[in-house]
Design a protein around this motif. Structure first.
Motif, PDB file in Angstrom:
ATOM      1  N   SER A  59     101.657  69.050  13.341  1.00 14.35           N
ATOM      2  CA  SER A  59     102.664  68.724  14.102  1.00 14.35           C
ATOM      3  C   SER A  59     102.868  67.655  15.225  1.00 14.35           C
ATOM      4  N   GLY A  60     101.340  67.749  15.361  1.00  9.82           N
ATOM      5  CA  GLY A  60     101.194  66.410  16.224  1.00  9.82           C
ATOM      6  C   GLY A  60     100.901  65.335  15.879  1.00  9.82           C
ATOM      7  N   VAL A  94     104.647  64.477  16.399  1.00  6.25           N
ATOM      8  CA  VAL A  94     105.253  64.577  17.866  1.00  6.25           C
ATOM      9  C   VAL A  94     104.794  62.974  17.658  1.00  6.25           C
ATOM     10  N   GLY A  95     104.141  62.345  17.402  1.00  4.88           N
ATOM     11  CA  GLY A  95     103.555  61.368  18.069  1.00  4.88           C
ATOM     12  C   GLY A  95     102.057  61.154  18.265  1.00  4.88           C
ATOM     13  N   MET A 138     112.073  67.129  22.221  1.00  7.08           N
ATOM     14  CA  MET A 138     111.548  65.929  21.679  1.00  7.08           C
ATOM     15  C   MET A 138     112.578  65.313  21.613  1.00  7.08           C
ATOM     16  N   SER A 185     102.119  65.421  24.936  1.00  7.00           N
ATOM     17  CA  SER A 185     103.555  66.562  23.842  1.00  7.00           C
ATOM     18  C   SER A 185     102.680  66.798  22.871  1.00  7.00           C
ATOM     19  N   TYR A 186     102.075  65.976  22.329  1.00  7.09           N
ATOM     20  CA  TYR A 186     101.406  65.921  20.388  1.00  7.09           C
ATOM     21  C   TYR A 186     100.483  67.607  20.538  1.00  7.09           C
ATOM     22  N   ILE A 187      99.903  67.550  21.742  1.00  5.33           N
ATOM     23  CA  ILE A 187      99.118  68.886  21.719  1.00  5.33           C
ATOM     24  C   ILE A 187      99.958  70.027  21.980  1.00  5.33           C
ATOM     25  N   ALA A 196     103.361  71.013  22.629  1.00  3.94           N
ATOM     26  CA  ALA A 196     104.523  71.130  21.727  1.00  3.94           C
ATOM     27  C   ALA A 196     104.390  72.346  20.450  1.00  3.94           C
ATOM     28  N   PRO A 197     103.496  71.776  19.235  1.00  4.57           N
ATOM     29  CA  PRO A 197     102.412  72.053  18.693  1.00  4.57           C
ATOM     30  C   PRO A 197     101.889  73.156  18.656  1.00  4.57           C
TER      31      PRO A 197
END
Lengths: 155, 496
Positions: free
Chosen positions: A116-117, A120-121, B221, B387-389, B391-392
């Motif tokens: 998922s990370g 997300v990017g 997102m 956010s990549y850490i 949000a998940p």
């Protein structure tokens, strides 16, 4: 899609939903010992929803037709769909794998967090390393806390 | 009473008792701040572990988690737009809006101070009026409860958006979806379509977490949202902002007293307290136009109101043995685990426990306040997590939280489904707060109305003859008329 069409479709979808649910209320068995019965509340809610949906559609009809852009400037923002849908899909896969109990919670969670990370990017190698470390630490800590200490039913 | 209270105070100031308060408040704040988990869930998970503790220590620990959890949930509500419980839904509306404007620390400080004052005032109510208030609450009859719940449902429809129509629509969609599963009175299956897992209906946590958390994260997102400019604050900043809550002192006092009283109503108070205090504040506030867009007045009303319900809900719990909220059920269970019979005789048979609970509630509030203030500057940094850490992680905690609540892996799918529904509702601009409150209050309203009608043989006249029911219905009608007049004014103002 502009707001006019969104409201119209929301009203129509809601009406169809209400009709389907209303039909299924007739299959609810009623033992008959209370004056209202178990179907009363769903039907009451459906009645309110139908009225609201009809007003929504009717208001929409009376609203002036759009000429060009209808949404106010603050609402005209670009919405990207690919990333959210990908994250939603990853979440669905994660949940299904947990329900099927194909692997330990810790490993499934680590994979999910990393996957998922990445969706997300991530911009550089350093971020990948951080993501992997955080994923491992969190997955195993949460697994220990909930499975071992709290006896939660996780695979 | 005074000597028992002094004894309880002496015990509560022992290092051991203070340690339990600190541990409980800290755990509550941390669990409350993580979307999907929450203090209530932690209380349930820790309940078996309290068996080996002294009965009063167990109560101290659990009450501290309870208070910490309620206040901790304001953090995720404000920073992430994800309420940890139905009581925090109203805080989300304005707190998150203010955080999005780069004023997260200010929103948090005001909310913490309002929570603290709400807790203190409800503690005073608890000390002075526990027994008379609990007795008064038992005079409420089913029709009164029904009218009160309907009032809450009507008021919530007008919050969180400019369209009451969409508010009502959203609220009754929640009411309808709450009817899925076994009917509480006739035990008939409703809308299960042969699926055994649907027989128990939808639990509130997957619904709340799915509709708020999943929707919020996916929307952020999709819009590629960046963190607001101000995400850090020094302790001095935090302390300076704390005083801002007192700019709304009338609102603070009114919402705290009202929240305490509403909390006393068994079973419904904790869920509806913030809704009522928020809506009343919105109606009479000088800055009513800012409600829902980041009003500090709104945060004060919601937070003082919902925290005050905790103390209020303890009133029937300790005075009558009737739980005021889900967390109170766990407190009662902890008493039973230690062979203490909850009920009207608790104060006479176990004065140490009775007054110990009252003192523990005060100390838990103080501990919560200190912990929140000391750690706020780090808590506020949550927003700056990449956010990549973030949000998940949030989504993973949501999954674990909903699974842990009932120990059912399938609940994760319920959360997912309501997440998708939340996204669709967001697309159609249907407000979520009425939906969740409708989901919570709908079944209560149904049970009360049907029970009342069973008692009167289908006669509805008593609904109009009971004074409490009458007052609630009159307020509801006045609110509808008042709000209906406000809406065209707002629309005209927007047009101009």
């Amino acid at each position: 899609m502009n707001r006019r069409l969104i409201d119209l479709w929301a009203g129509i979808i809601l009406l169809v939903f209400c009709v389907v649910i209303l039909i299924s209320t007739f299959t609810i068995p009623d033992p008959g010992f209370d004056p209202l019965g178990p179907a009363f509340m769903p039907r009451f809610a459906i009645a309110i929803l139908v009225i609201c949906a009809l007003i929504l559609i009717n208001k929409n009809e009376k609203r002036p037709r759009p000429n060009g852009t209808e949404l106010p400037p603050e609402e005209q923002e670009t919405i990207r769909y690919i990333r959210p849908i990908s994250v939603l899909a990853a979440l669905a896969v994660y949940i299904q794998l947990l329900v099927m109990q194909v692997a330990l919670f810790e490993w499934l969670t680590t994979l999910y967090l990393i996957g998922s990370g990445m969706i997300v990017g991530i911009k550089g190698r350093k971020e990948v390393v951080i993501l992997v470390i955080v994923s491992l630490i969190v997955a195993f800590s949460v697994g220990y806390l909930f499975k071992t200490l709290f006896y939660v039913n996780l695979p | 009473m005074l000597s028992s209270l002094t004894d309880a105070l002496t015990y509560a100031t022992t290092p051991e008792a203070l340690l339990w308060v600190l541990i409980g408040a800290m755990l509550g704040v941390v669990f409350g701040a993580i979307p999907g988990l929450g203090g209530g869930m932690l209380m349930a998970l820790l309940l078996p572990l309290t068996f080996g503790m002294e009965s009063l220590d167990a109560q101290i620990l659990l009450i501290s988690i309870y208070v910490g959890g309620v206040s901790g949930s304001l953090t995720s509500a404000i920073l992430l737009g994800v309420p940890g419980s139905p009581a925090a839904v109203m805080t989300t509306l304005d707190g998150h809006a203010l955080a999005n404007k780069g004023r997260a620390a200010e929103a948090l400080s005001i909310a913490i101070m309002a929570s603290f004052i709400g807790g203190l005032i409800s503690w005073i109510v608890l000390v002075l009026f526990a027994i008379p208030l609990a007795s008064a609450a038992t005079q409420f009859r089913n029709f009164d409860y029904f009218a009160f719940i309907m009032l809450g449902l009507i008021l919530i429809a007008f919050t969180g958006g400019d369209s009451p129509l969409k508010g009502i629509l959203s609220g009754f969609l929640g009411v309808l979806l709450a009817t899925v599963g076994f009917d509480a009175i006739s035990a008939s299956n409703r809308f299960t379509f042969g699926v055994a897992e649907l027989a128990n209906g939808f639990d509130i946590l997957p619904v709340l977490i799915g509709s708020f958390a999943v929707r919020q994260i996916l929307e952020d997102m999709g819009r590629n949202k960046r963190p607001p400019p101000q995400t850090t604050a020094t302790t001095l900043d935090v302390i300076r902002y704390l005083g801002k809550a007192f700019r709304h002192k009338v609102n603070l006092l009114r919402s705290s007293i009202l929240g305490s009283w509403i909390g006393v109503l068994p079973g419904i108070g904790a869920n509806i307290g913030a809704v009522i205090t928020y809506t009343i504040a919105e109606t009479i506030s000088p800055e009513k136009d800012k409600f829902g867009k980041g009003s500090t007045d709104a945060i004060v009303a919601a937070e003082s109101g919902n925290n005050a319900t905790v103390g209020g809900a303890l009133v029937p719990m300790i005075a009558l043995g009737i739980p005021g909220s889900g967390q109170d059920v766990i407190l009662l269970a902890a008493l039973v685990l230690h062979h203490i019979e909850p009920g009207p005789l608790l104060a006479m048979d176990h004065p140490d426990v009775f007054y110990g609970i009252i003192i523990a509630y005060l100390f838990a509030n103080i501990a919560m306040f200190a912990i929140m203030i000391l750690f706020l500057r780090w808590i506020a940094k949550v927003i700056t997590t990449p956010s990549y850490i973030l949000a998940p992680l949030v989504l993973m905690f949501c999954v674990v939280g909903v699974v842990a609540t009932n120990n059912r892996l399938e609940d994760a799918w319920v959360m997912f489904g309501f997440g998708v529904l939340g996204v669709m509702m967001g697309y159609a601009r249907l407000p979520l707060a009425p939906f969740v409150i409708g989901f919570v209050l709908g079944p209560m309203a149904e049970v009360r109305l049907r029970s009342a009608l069973m008692g009167t043989g289908g006669e509805v006249a008593p609904l109009l003859s009971h004074p409490v029911a009458m007052i609630c219905l009159i307020i509801a009608v006045v609110a509808i008329v008042f709000k209906a007049r406000m809406v065209p004014e707002k629309a005209r103002a927007r047009h101009e």
